[in-house]
Design a protein around this motif. Sequence first.
Motif, mmCIF file in Angstrom:
data_model
loop_
_atom_site.group_PDB
_atom_site.id
_atom_site.type_symbol
_atom_site.label_atom_id
_atom_site.label_comp_id
_atom_site.label_asym_id
_atom_site.label_seq_id
_atom_site.Cartn_x
_atom_site.Cartn_y
_atom_site.Cartn_z
ATOM 1 N N ARG A 480 -20.633 14.117 -32.851
ATOM 2 C CA ARG A 480 -22.329 14.934 -32.153
ATOM 3 C C ARG A 480 -22.635 14.824 -31.719
ATOM 4 O O ARG A 480 -23.425 14.015 -31.259
ATOM 5 N N TRP A 481 -23.262 14.499 -33.360
ATOM 6 C CA TRP A 481 -24.740 13.746 -33.391
ATOM 7 C C TRP A 481 -25.081 13.482 -35.273
ATOM 8 O O TRP A 481 -23.984 14.388 -35.795
ATOM 9 N N ARG A 482 -25.551 12.608 -35.286
ATOM 10 C CA ARG A 482 -25.874 12.878 -37.440
ATOM 11 C C ARG A 482 -27.889 13.005 -37.869
ATOM 12 O O ARG A 482 -28.124 12.407 -36.476
ATOM 13 N N SER A 483 -27.777 13.189 -38.492
ATOM 14 C CA SER A 483 -29.499 13.466 -38.800
ATOM 15 C C SER A 483 -29.996 12.666 -40.026
ATOM 16 O O SER A 483 -29.515 13.316 -40.743
ATOM 17 N N ASP A 484 -30.482 11.677 -40.315
ATOM 18 C CA ASP A 484 -30.963 11.024 -41.245
ATOM 19 C C ASP A 484 -32.299 11.564 -42.243
ATOM 20 O O ASP A 484 -33.418 12.150 -41.543
ATOM 21 N N THR A 485 -31.603 12.394 -43.330
ATOM 22 C CA THR A 485 -32.584 12.552 -43.945
ATOM 23 C C THR A 485 -33.409 12.409 -44.619
ATOM 24 O O THR A 485 -34.580 12.668 -45.429
ATOM 25 N N GLY A 486 -32.981 10.948 -45.248
ATOM 26 C CA GLY A 486 -33.440 9.888 -46.611
ATOM 27 C C GLY A 486 -32.484 9.720 -47.858
ATOM 28 O O GLY A 486 -32.850 9.066 -47.882
ATOM 29 N N LYS A 487 -32.222 11.093 -48.072
ATOM 30 C CA LYS A 487 -31.414 11.018 -49.637
ATOM 31 C C LYS A 487 -30.420 11.994 -49.623
ATOM 32 O O LYS A 487 -29.835 12.310 -48.341
ATOM 33 N N MET A 516 -36.637 19.297 -45.770
ATOM 34 C CA MET A 516 -36.587 20.041 -45.453
ATOM 35 C C MET A 516 -36.561 20.418 -43.717
ATOM 36 O O MET A 516 -37.596 20.523 -43.197
ATOM 37 N N VAL A 517 -35.237 20.137 -43.567
ATOM 38 C CA VAL A 517 -35.527 20.308 -42.003
ATOM 39 C C VAL A 517 -34.998 21.156 -40.898
ATOM 40 O O VAL A 517 -33.873 21.763 -41.155
ATOM 41 N N ALA A 518 -35.336 20.821 -40.080
ATOM 42 C CA ALA A 518 -34.719 22.533 -39.213
ATOM 43 C C ALA A 518 -33.490 21.807 -37.446
ATOM 44 O O ALA A 518 -34.617 20.640 -36.933
ATOM 45 N N VAL A 519 -32.391 21.382 -37.380
ATOM 46 C CA VAL A 519 -32.184 20.260 -36.201
ATOM 47 C C VAL A 519 -31.422 21.526 -35.151
ATOM 48 O O VAL A 519 -30.672 22.388 -35.699
ATOM 49 N N LEU A 800 -18.538 21.025 -35.819
ATOM 50 C CA LEU A 800 -18.368 21.823 -37.375
ATOM 51 C C LEU A 800 -19.542 21.294 -37.798
ATOM 52 O O LEU A 800 -20.188 19.463 -37.710
ATOM 53 N N ILE A 801 -20.727 21.679 -39.225
ATOM 54 C CA ILE A 801 -21.568 20.945 -39.424
ATOM 55 C C ILE A 801 -21.605 20.705 -41.321
ATOM 56 O O ILE A 801 -21.513 21.803 -41.811
ATOM 57 N N ILE A 802 -21.811 19.559 -41.839
ATOM 58 C CA ILE A 802 -21.986 19.982 -42.597
ATOM 59 C C ILE A 802 -22.474 18.086 -43.185
ATOM 60 O O ILE A 802 -23.244 16.866 -42.643
ATOM 61 N N GLY A 803 -22.693 18.533 -44.713
ATOM 62 C CA GLY A 803 -24.322 16.967 -45.396
ATOM 63 C C GLY A 803 -23.384 16.290 -45.779
ATOM 64 O O GLY A 803 -21.884 16.711 -46.369
ATOM 65 N N CYS A 804 -23.973 15.150 -46.194
ATOM 66 C CA CYS A 804 -23.018 14.021 -46.593
ATOM 67 C C CYS A 804 -23.769 12.884 -47.875
ATOM 68 O O CYS A 804 -25.295 13.106 -47.197
ATOM 69 N N ARG A 805 -23.257 12.088 -48.424
ATOM 70 C CA ARG A 805 -24.233 11.540 -49.440
ATOM 71 C C ARG A 805 -24.991 10.760 -49.151
ATOM 72 O O ARG A 805 -25.401 9.633 -50.189
ATOM 73 N N VAL A 809 -26.916 14.145 -42.418
ATOM 74 C CA VAL A 809 -26.332 16.004 -41.693
ATOM 75 C C VAL A 809 -25.867 15.780 -40.107
ATOM 76 O O VAL A 809 -26.430 14.816 -39.659
ATOM 77 N N TYR A 810 -24.214 15.944 -40.148
ATOM 78 C CA TYR A 810 -23.041 15.927 -39.470
ATOM 79 C C TYR A 810 -23.719 17.399 -38.078
ATOM 80 O O TYR A 810 -22.747 18.142 -38.959
ATOM 81 N N CYS A 811 -23.176 16.435 -37.461
ATOM 82 C CA CYS A 811 -21.972 17.716 -35.909
ATOM 83 C C CYS A 811 -21.340 16.702 -35.822
ATOM 84 O O CYS A 811 -21.065 15.953 -35.156
ATOM 85 N N LEU A 812 -20.585 17.381 -36.334
ATOM 86 C CA LEU A 812 -18.976 16.942 -34.964
ATOM 87 C C LEU A 812 -18.426 17.642 -34.296
ATOM 88 O O LEU A 812 -18.258 19.190 -34.586
ATOM 89 N N ASP A 813 -18.249 17.805 -33.705
ATOM 90 C CA ASP A 813 -17.154 18.261 -32.594
ATOM 91 C C ASP A 813 -15.240 18.153 -32.606
ATOM 92 O O ASP A 813 -14.852 16.455 -32.908
#
Length: 820
Positions: A480-487, A516-519, A800-805, A809-813
């Motif tokens: 649905r969306w993904r957000s780049d956190t830098g690491k 620390m992000v608020a999305v 479904l929301i989850i972080g990845c290495r 951080v991903y949000c998936l439908d």
Amino acid sequence: MYSPKHPTFSATPTLLRRFGSQLIKSAVLSASTSLRVLALGGEAFPSLTVLKSWRGVDNKTQIFNVYGITEVSSWATFYRIPEKFLNSTLKCELPVPLGFPLLGTVVEVRDTNGFTIQEGHGQVFLGGRNRVCFLDDEMTVPLGIMRATGDLVMVKDGEMFFLGRKDSQIKRHGKRLNIELVQQVAEGLQQVESCAVTWYNQEKLILFMVSKNDLVKEYIFKELQKHLPSHAIPDEILLIDSLPFTSHGKIDVSELNKIYLNDLNLKSECKLNGKEELWEKLQYLWKSILNHSEDPLKVPDESLFLNSGGDSLKSIRLLNEIEKLVGTSVPGLLEIILSSPILEIYNHVLQTVFPDEDLVFSKNYAVKRKFNDVNQEETSGKSLRQKSVMMLSCDDELTAFTAVSRGSQILSPNTKFLTKLGLCSSAHSSDLMSQTNIQNVESLNPPALIRKSKDPSCVAEVSEEGTCVLAAKKMELHVRWRSDTGKCVDASPLVVIPAVDKSSATVYIGSHSHRMVAVDLYSGKVKWEQILGDRIESSACVSKCGNFIVVGCYNGLVYVLKSNSGEKYWMFPTEDAVKSSAAMDPTTGLIYIGSHDQRAYALDIYEKKCVWKLKCGGTVFSSPCLSLIPHHLYVATLGGHLLAINPATGNRVWEHCCGKPLFSSPRCCLQYVCIGCVDGNLLCFTHFGEQVWQFSTSEPIFSSPCTSASEQEIFFCSHDCFIYCCNVKGHLQWKFETTSQVYATPFAFRYQEGSSEMLLAAASTDGKLWILESKSGQLQSVSELPGEVFSSPVVWESMLIIGCRNNYVYCLDLSGGYQI
């Protein structure tokens, strides 16, 4: 067996090896030998390269691979090795087939579901109308019975190739391994006369070896690394004079285990020759476990294990190897390995083994790092003042919300607002919840957006061992969306949904980039971003009023941020890194959190004070868990202690030592509290500290348990690659095999409003996301993220929301047969 006209010798390959390769070549298989037939069976057949090395020039002996089991009167198939293979001067790695059935013998290969296959992997079944033996107490046997052999084979182009015994397959480092492969590769080394491999106590892979000449173990390790994957490299090589045999001419595994145990005892009795040898051995172990064995340079004094390629599992290996080296347990060593440089690890071990020796200090790490002075005294026994809850100080009043975090934790502390909006059942309409497990409130599950497929195309099947086997997929996850956190994002998401305006729901999550992000949950738009002082692995927690987010940081600070802006409201210093995630008490508003300084803290964020702090006897890595009835706070440590604490006073109620580190967070329900341990056990206790049961897996458990809404099922994961479901009595309901180790905590959720059926989301470290039916373990969907995953999934509505290495951080439908 021998015949005057046609001398024949039948033996196991291991028994033949007892003659030694030189004697086999000069006598048994020489040019002048009278032996016409050599039949080798009962074990895996030697490689053709080994076989040719045994054969003298111009030898004419016919060599057969024979195969069978006692249950069908011994031999059932045979294969004659072609002369062209035996006479070839080229190195030959071709596998040797099992060959053709003997007269009256029926051979079948069946898959895990019991179906006969013509191609692929399966188990051999043998039988025949007249090929029957009576077993044990059998009085009659049906004609044509097919016996399971326990032997696994690959069928290719109509031929069977032996893979190994079913009971020789193990899970090691998260991957499947047949230990006979290790033995076969080792036997192929020119310097090896004979060898055997054992899986000692289901913990260590040991190679026992008879060598042709004096060998250095390190040389053999290097040779094995050229031919074997990393998960197949033995933990230890033991040089012995000869292999022990049973009366049937097979390797005596029990005797080998006794040899290894005696070797361990001898090592434990051997004193290290001073601190210099300890330093050398520590350097060797460090390089070996991190696969840096070929690096000739000394490990720098300031090297950190985790920054050098180590992880939690490898740190436990290093701990075990050091304790085996020094012959005693070293209290607190795991915490030092995880947070301190090699020189400090050395000093810590030195104090235990050579307490009178002078310590060697590094100028940068001579003293355990200490952060800003807390300026609070221990306040154990001090009564808690309830007024702090009512004096919210900052934003005047409570905000009604629902917070969703890892492990199906759903919290709505200010439910009087929800009741007015019709979002909460009357059973939970009191302002302060009375449930023992506040995180697991069935009526507060998110409203489902579900439609059931009219024609489900996937039905997962369960094997005899209770393992769920994938048949097909019927759902898919789409980004649905993904957000780049830098690491890397190892923290798990916190989702906060305001009762008044659900469309403004927010995901809060931290990253190794210090951000620390608020999305925005629905659009993925970043609402705010705050840079903290170091890496963030702690998952966020929301305050009782809903106006603050609390998160720990590697720099030892606990940050309290305004939830609407990210502005720093208060920073509380501990004395070491904070990787623990906070828990909030909805009755008092207190925040509980642990630190690597071995303390648990109770914080009043409104009065900006520490109410109490308690020394826990080990690093607090996992997250505290709160029970309301009885009112207990559960805290676990890497020292192996599970503590029940009075949340108001900070006094210990009871304590249990599990003996091994606890990375898993405790989880409580109405009757019990459960926790996973690195010894592979899920432990269950009453709220009074009595252990009720334990459930064993084959690898460490880092995943935290998660309970169903009814609290009748407990879900958890293990490094053995399985997702497990047990009932509250500790009995296995099902298990599902993933493709990698599972570190994260699963998430159980209802997928259809008004229905009792639930789904389970889980993530394996290789980036795969698994959606299962929670009652049966049947697979509904599997998708893959482009990076490793240590973050735990959180589900709300269809997302479904989850972080990845891979830094996102991903949000998936979920789409397809169902939508979540």
